[in-house]
Design a protein around this motif. Structure first.
Motif, PDB file in Angstrom:
ATOM      1  N   MET A 207      30.296  25.252  24.943  1.00 43.94           N
ATOM      2  CA  MET A 207      31.374  26.172  24.546  1.00 43.94           C
ATOM      3  C   MET A 207      32.107  25.592  23.350  1.00 43.94           C
ATOM      4  O   MET A 207      32.297  24.392  23.237  1.00 43.94           O
ATOM      5  N   SER A 208      32.512  26.497  22.470  1.00 46.93           N
ATOM      6  CA  SER A 208      33.198  26.025  21.263  1.00 46.93           C
ATOM      7  C   SER A 208      34.666  25.749  21.566  1.00 46.93           C
ATOM      8  O   SER A 208      35.184  26.072  22.630  1.00 46.93           O
ATOM      9  N   LEU A 209      35.303  25.152  20.603  1.00 43.63           N
ATOM     10  CA  LEU A 209      36.695  24.761  20.717  1.00 43.63           C
ATOM     11  C   LEU A 209      37.612  25.991  20.834  1.00 43.63           C
ATOM     12  O   LEU A 209      37.412  26.972  20.143  1.00 43.63           O
ATOM     13  N   VAL A 210      38.614  25.890  21.711  1.00 48.49           N
ATOM     14  CA  VAL A 210      39.601  26.959  21.857  1.00 48.49           C
ATOM     15  C   VAL A 210      40.959  26.401  21.466  1.00 48.49           C
ATOM     16  O   VAL A 210      41.293  25.264  21.817  1.00 48.49           O
ATOM     17  N   GLU A 211      41.752  27.205  20.749  1.00 48.01           N
ATOM     18  CA  GLU A 211      43.101  26.770  20.393  1.00 48.01           C
ATOM     19  C   GLU A 211      44.134  27.448  21.282  1.00 48.01           C
ATOM     20  O   GLU A 211      44.113  28.668  21.443  1.00 48.01           O
ATOM     21  N   ILE A 212      45.030  26.648  21.856  1.00 50.36           N
ATOM     22  CA  ILE A 212      46.212  27.179  22.541  1.00 50.36           C
ATOM     23  C   ILE A 212      47.343  27.106  21.526  1.00 50.36           C
ATOM     24  O   ILE A 212      47.738  26.015  21.109  1.00 50.36           O
ATOM     25  N   PRO A 213      47.879  28.273  21.095  1.00 54.11           N
ATOM     26  CA  PRO A 213      48.924  28.251  20.060  1.00 54.11           C
ATOM     27  C   PRO A 213      50.181  27.524  20.548  1.00 54.11           C
ATOM     28  O   PRO A 213      50.399  27.382  21.753  1.00 54.11           O
ATOM     29  N   PRO A 214      51.037  27.078  19.625  1.00 56.58           N
ATOM     30  CA  PRO A 214      52.274  26.397  19.998  1.00 56.58           C
ATOM     31  C   PRO A 214      53.071  27.205  21.009  1.00 56.58           C
ATOM     32  O   PRO A 214      53.148  28.436  20.910  1.00 56.58           O
ATOM     33  N   ARG A 215      53.654  26.535  21.996  1.00 58.02           N
ATOM     34  CA  ARG A 215      54.533  27.129  23.015  1.00 58.02           C
ATOM     35  C   ARG A 215      53.843  28.233  23.807  1.00 58.02           C
ATOM     36  O   ARG A 215      54.482  29.239  24.158  1.00 58.02           O
ATOM     37  N   SER A 216      52.576  28.075  24.105  1.00 54.77           N
ATOM     38  CA  SER A 216      51.899  29.070  24.937  1.00 54.77           C
ATOM     39  C   SER A 216      50.997  28.359  25.945  1.00 54.77           C
ATOM     40  O   SER A 216      50.981  27.130  26.019  1.00 54.77           O
ATOM     41  N   GLY A 217      50.298  29.153  26.743  1.00 53.48           N
ATOM     42  CA  GLY A 217      49.447  28.573  27.781  1.00 53.48           C
ATOM     43  C   GLY A 217      48.225  29.425  28.027  1.00 53.48           C
ATOM     44  O   GLY A 217      48.125  30.553  27.550  1.00 53.48           O
TER      45      GLY A 217
ATOM     46  N   THR B   7      48.653  24.089  28.765  1.00 51.69           N
ATOM     47  CA  THR B   7      49.645  24.571  27.789  1.00 51.69           C
ATOM     48  C   THR B   7      49.657  23.716  26.520  1.00 51.69           C
ATOM     49  O   THR B   7      49.174  22.588  26.495  1.00 51.69           O
ATOM     50  N   ALA B   8      50.275  24.301  25.503  1.00 48.96           N
ATOM     51  CA  ALA B   8      50.789  23.543  24.356  1.00 48.96           C
ATOM     52  C   ALA B   8      52.300  23.516  24.554  1.00 48.96           C
ATOM     53  O   ALA B   8      52.940  24.573  24.544  1.00 48.96           O
ATOM     54  N   CYS B   9      52.862  22.343  24.764  1.00 51.89           N
ATOM     55  CA  CYS B   9      54.207  22.227  25.346  1.00 51.89           C
ATOM     56  C   CYS B   9      55.290  22.814  24.448  1.00 51.89           C
ATOM     57  O   CYS B   9      55.215  22.781  23.217  1.00 51.89           O
TER      58      CYS B   9
ATOM     59  N   LYS C 262      53.406  22.288  18.384  1.00 49.34           N
ATOM     60  CA  LYS C 262      52.077  22.249  17.779  1.00 49.34           C
ATOM     61  C   LYS C 262      51.076  22.850  18.751  1.00 49.34           C
ATOM     62  O   LYS C 262      51.335  22.948  19.942  1.00 49.34           O
ATOM     63  N   PRO C 263      49.892  23.187  18.264  1.00 45.45           N
ATOM     64  CA  PRO C 263      48.854  23.705  19.160  1.00 45.45           C
ATOM     65  C   PRO C 263      48.196  22.574  19.955  1.00 45.45           C
ATOM     66  O   PRO C 263      48.403  21.386  19.682  1.00 45.45           O
ATOM     67  N   ILE C 264      47.426  22.979  20.948  1.00 48.33           N
ATOM     68  CA  ILE C 264      46.515  22.087  21.687  1.00 48.33           C
ATOM     69  C   ILE C 264      45.125  22.711  21.601  1.00 48.33           C
ATOM     70  O   ILE C 264      44.983  23.944  21.625  1.00 48.33           O
ATOM     71  N   HIS C 265      44.119  21.901  21.499  1.00 47.25           N
ATOM     72  CA  HIS C 265      42.733  22.377  21.530  1.00 47.25           C
ATOM     73  C   HIS C 265      42.064  21.927  22.822  1.00 47.25           C
ATOM     74  O   HIS C 265      42.386  20.867  23.353  1.00 47.25           O
ATOM     75  N   TYR C 266      41.165  22.782  23.307  1.00 45.92           N
ATOM     76  CA  TYR C 266      40.352  22.326  24.448  1.00 45.92           C
ATOM     77  C   TYR C 266      38.919  22.815  24.297  1.00 45.92           C
ATOM     78  O   TYR C 266      38.644  23.782  23.550  1.00 45.92           O
TER      79      TYR C 266
END
Lengths: 194, 194
Positions: free
Chosen positions: A1-11, A174-176, A187-191
């Motif tokens: 699976m490719s990289l997914v971005e969680i935008p800033p302040r979201s989950g 989440t991205a805290c 900032k975003p988080i990637h998973y």
């Protein structure tokens, strides 16, 4: 699976099958990601900081440590960790914690609200959200006094942790949204699921 | 109300009204009592170690500290404490923890089983039992490494803690069943509602 971005302040919430590995990446550095894990076949089974501290005999969790459930089962094993500094003491930031700690800032629903919304389709009630495993969160404990501090994460851009599922799981991530936990910026988080 | 004895390796549940004070006494010394508190009007609201660590900014709780709920409400305030050493990191001992830590001893349902039975009439499910506030439990944390140890309590015969209810509560309370937490012997716990 490719990289997914969680935008800033979201989950986000998603399935992780037994044997799959979840890689959580801090793309810009100094950001926190709250992680929850529930047993997919019965979401009343959930990660437990207390059971984990019991069995791992430490509050500092890194490569080789396991995250245990409230039913004393192994949910996730940390198989690789380029940071070595995470927190499992504190609850996800919420409207109430914003009012308490940041009275000068607008209230935000925080990681708690983001997790509650993302996990609702999986049958998880807000009251059933426990202490999250706070990836990259830097909370030193003074052993003599018990005092805790929330410091900026030590993670650099591209740092990551990899966790292997020991059974079929539902993950919340989440991205805290809090100020203190990430040094004041959002900032975003990637998973990636491997 | 007069003094009530919780026999060794057992538990109890009872109501505590807003404004009442619960006194938990270690009659013989070196014994642990696991304490849970639920909001009486909705038992999905329960004490939370994570929310408490957040708001109290310490993991060492004593006189003047408050035990907070998962909904960020104040449930109990510690108004007097003759010991000053309690734990809020570890989960109640259970069949699984007996198998893990004491393979040479008979399995016991532990504080977890005792709390689950005592709280069932109040509508509390076993899976909803969180980390208890472990009165008199002595769990030092090494701030540098994160390692924890379970040592015998420092409580002497007659030592006590007093906690005032901030709202109507259901309390779960035990005389601990584990070997390590109480120095290897099983003793009663006394309590009194003032």
């Amino acid at each position: 699976m490719s990289l997914v971005e969680i935008p800033p302040r979201s989950g986000a919430a998603f399935s992780l099958k037994a044997g799959q590995t979840l890689k959580v990446i801090d793309p810009q550095g100094t950001q926190v990601s709250d992680l929850l894990a529930f047993a997919a076949d019965d979401v009343r089974e959930v990660i437990s900081n207390g059971r984990t501290f019991d069995y791992e005999e430490t509050i500092s969790l890194t490569t080789g440590n396991t995250l245990w459930s409230n039913r004393s089962n192994r949910l996730l094993e940390i198989v690789e960790d380029s940071v070595g500094r995470h927190d499992f003491l504190l609850t996800p930031c919420s409207e109430a914690t914003f009012r308490h700690f940041y009275p000068e800032h607008p209230v935000h629903r925080g990681c708690f609200g983001n997790l509650a919304e993302a996990l609702a389709p999986y049958g998880v009630e807000a009251d059933a959200i426990p202490v999250a495993f706070n990836v990259f969160m830097n909370v030193p404990v003074d052993g003599a006094t018990g005092k805790i501090e929330v410091l900026p994460p030590t993670s650099a851009p591209g740092d990551y942790i990899r966790l292997r599922a020991e059974c079929d799981l539902v993950i919340g991530l989440t991205a805290c949204s809090a100020y203190a936990s990430n040094g004041g910026s959002f900032k975003p988080i990637h998973y990636e699921i491997e």
